[in-house]
Design a protein around this motif. Structure first.
Motif, mmCIF file in Angstrom:
data_model
loop_
_atom_site.group_PDB
_atom_site.id
_atom_site.type_symbol
_atom_site.label_atom_id
_atom_site.label_comp_id
_atom_site.label_asym_id
_atom_site.label_seq_id
_atom_site.Cartn_x
_atom_site.Cartn_y
_atom_site.Cartn_z
ATOM 1 N N TYR A 6 0.556 -1.102 0.127
ATOM 2 C CA TYR A 6 0.046 0.034 -0.075
ATOM 3 C C TYR A 6 0.900 1.065 -0.595
ATOM 4 O O TYR A 6 2.072 0.780 0.674
ATOM 5 N N LEU A 7 0.402 1.842 -0.634
ATOM 6 C CA LEU A 7 1.173 3.524 -0.491
ATOM 7 C C LEU A 7 -0.246 4.467 -0.924
ATOM 8 O O LEU A 7 -1.006 4.537 -1.248
ATOM 9 N N LEU A 8 0.331 5.066 0.193
ATOM 10 C CA LEU A 8 -0.564 7.094 0.312
ATOM 11 C C LEU A 8 -0.065 8.052 -0.256
ATOM 12 O O LEU A 8 0.651 8.053 -0.035
ATOM 13 N N GLN A 9 -0.289 8.359 -1.315
ATOM 14 C CA GLN A 9 -1.045 10.167 -2.279
ATOM 15 C C GLN A 9 -1.305 10.488 -1.428
ATOM 16 O O GLN A 9 -3.197 10.795 -1.889
ATOM 17 N N GLY A 10 -1.020 12.104 -1.687
ATOM 18 C CA GLY A 10 -1.643 13.765 -1.338
ATOM 19 C C GLY A 10 -1.006 14.854 -1.361
ATOM 20 O O GLY A 10 -0.027 14.422 -0.850
ATOM 21 N N THR A 11 -1.633 15.594 -1.077
ATOM 22 C CA THR A 11 -1.461 17.017 -1.192
ATOM 23 C C THR A 11 -0.878 17.507 1.070
ATOM 24 O O THR A 11 -2.282 17.420 1.368
ATOM 25 N N GLU A 57 8.564 14.017 -2.729
ATOM 26 C CA GLU A 57 8.236 14.971 -3.441
ATOM 27 C C GLU A 57 7.449 14.092 -4.901
ATOM 28 O O GLU A 57 8.620 13.358 -5.322
ATOM 29 N N ILE A 58 6.481 14.046 -5.558
ATOM 30 C CA ILE A 58 5.945 13.640 -6.953
ATOM 31 C C ILE A 58 6.000 14.518 -7.508
ATOM 32 O O ILE A 58 5.848 15.847 -7.772
ATOM 33 N N ASP A 59 7.307 13.635 -9.059
ATOM 34 C CA ASP A 59 6.644 14.114 -10.127
ATOM 35 C C ASP A 59 5.446 14.217 -10.540
ATOM 36 O O ASP A 59 5.125 12.915 -11.514
ATOM 37 N N ASN A 60 4.346 14.692 -10.552
ATOM 38 C CA ASN A 60 3.246 14.585 -11.108
ATOM 39 C C ASN A 60 2.831 14.695 -12.517
ATOM 40 O O ASN A 60 2.378 13.778 -12.833
ATOM 41 N N GLU A 61 3.516 15.376 -13.230
ATOM 42 C CA GLU A 61 3.263 15.564 -14.968
ATOM 43 C C GLU A 61 3.801 13.560 -15.483
ATOM 44 O O GLU A 61 2.972 12.525 -15.785
ATOM 45 N N LEU A 62 4.757 13.033 -14.539
ATOM 46 C CA LEU A 62 5.475 12.141 -14.879
ATOM 47 C C LEU A 62 4.693 10.590 -13.964
ATOM 48 O O LEU A 62 4.119 9.807 -14.426
ATOM 49 N N ASP A 63 3.819 11.139 -13.331
ATOM 50 C CA ASP A 63 2.925 10.155 -12.287
ATOM 51 C C ASP A 63 1.343 9.571 -13.620
ATOM 52 O O ASP A 63 1.234 9.168 -13.598
#
Length: 81
Positions: A6-11, A57-63
């Motif tokens: 599991y992985l949680l992702q958000g702002t 931090e996640i690269d939104n474009e790549l994601d």
């Protein structure tokens, strides 16, 4: 046997001295060794600091370019104390 991770992702909206986190627009990604990634929408979510392993931090474009239906993940090894 099918295993999941599991992985949680958000702002990140806030945190405190014990790394309790407040995430907005969050979702959980459920990785499996047998099928693609399932995304579960959570919205506003609070995570206790003692459950946090990594923050990044996640690269939104790549994601957005990732094809999650083809992603597989093998299970993690057991935690050794």
């Amino acid at each position: 046997m099918v295993h999941t991770q599991y992985l949680l992702q958000g702002t990140l909206k806030g945190f405190d001295q014990t790394i309790n986190l407040i995430l907005d627009e969050s979702h959980e990604r459920v990785f499996s060794s047998g099928q693609g990634v399932e995304q579960v929408v959570l919205g506003l979510y609070i995570i206790r600091g003692d459950n946090v392993a990594v923050i990044g931090e996640i690269d939104n474009e790549l994601d957005k370019q990732m094809e999650l239906s083809s992603v597989r993940a093998e299970p993690l090894n057991a935690v050794v104390h």
